[in-house]
Design a protein around this motif. Sequence first.
Motif: not given
Length: 470
Positions: A319-327, A390-395, A397-404
């Motif tokens: 998930v961390i890699i996905i977040i960095f790649t998305t950004m 920041t709030l939008t990004g946090t939400i 990124f948390l949605l990516i956790g559904v896949w994890a």
Amino acid sequence: MIIQRLYFIPCILLLAFIPKSYASPIQQDENTFTSKLPVVSILRTVLLGYMTHILTIRPRTGVTDFPTVLRRISALIYPSSGIGTAVESIYKALRADKILGIAQFEPFLKQYKEEEEESKDKKTKDKGSDSLDSLDSTNTTALSSSLVTSESMPEHKKDIEYDAKTLGPSDIYSNASQLRDRLIKDAKAAGIEIKDHDNAPYLAAFLHVLGPDKAKKTKSCILNRSVTVGFNKAKTTVRMVSSCVAEEISVAGPGAVCENQAEILPKVFRYMTDSMIAQLEPAHNMDDTSFIAIFVTVGQLFFTTIECMDIDGDRWAKVIIIIFTTMSILQTFSLLVLHKQTMTFSIKDEDDEKILLKYDSLVLTEKELKDFGDKNEDLEDNEEVVIYSTLTGTIAFLLIGVWADYTIHSTTEWLVISWIISPMLFIFGIIIGVVLDFTNKVVATILFTCIIIGSIGCLTAATIIGYLPK
């Protein structure tokens, strides 16, 4: 020679006494490859998944309190911190003319261009019909001469167009002045009010004369606040945000010889003099490409895809890699929309008496005072935009956790979630500080330092634990 031959005797004896094994070789069930070692996987992830992201961050040229190094460190710790910068750049690119105050002149410039193209087409048709008439009324010699002339016409036409694209500074200044006068006349006829101190017509005309490509690059330079005003006096006449000594930044342009450089907002350029705006002619040379960012993002996307296809790894670490790649994708897209610059371009403050840019000397409406006031209303510095991004990004990124899978409840999961929501502590700290009017900088620095250390710890621990063999 005899002594050298004696060396073979011990070797023969050793071979004779060493027991021979006739058993079949042992077949290892698992081969441990170097690439599968946890240390190698962790280093590969940090380098290809995390560190490459900082190469896509938009560099900050010009006078600033938040330089490129701090931007990249912040993006490495909190990738969501770059959302505001990327959104700001995209917004500026889409609303460039509106920000510069020249949007009201675009319909007129578009009309002038259409009229010019129609005039060229008409002249071409007239020349073609004249050539046909002359061919019918002349002999064979004249016919061949006309053919030679007609064959050379396209090259001559290209030469004319090329000369028009490579106008000198004096020609650009003259053409822009003529076009400015026409814009003012047509704008007033259309009921558009243009005040004496507003030089937006000349700015619009100047950018139009430069041509689409150079105008786009010049606008990018202005919108990125990569254009400064050089001055030698105690204070420049131009409305500035902040200033610094010229030696502190890399600067080029007419104002580079001045001792000080002033940072100015894009909306101020419409109030500058003709000569100051004309100094922007070489500013397009500061434009920089984003090939490195594109290459890095494509490689990062390829690496992330391969990592996510590996079903044996810890998904929460991925998930961390996905977040960095998305950004990285978002940052690279913003670089393509609004180009970056190699260095700062400086124009010289000539202190023209016609248009003095001190606020006290301007007669502005309430709306103009609000847009042109002392408060820096740039999108990047707007606290609300920072909070919402920041709030939008946090939400997201948390949605990516559904896949994890949130039902795992592993140590890596809690570390990643803590790292994702850690930027919100900054937001809460800022809000509480504003509400309570907290001014103790020492305590605030200690608290924010603890938050940063905690975030780095969560990111590091999640990466290590996520790639350790289970």
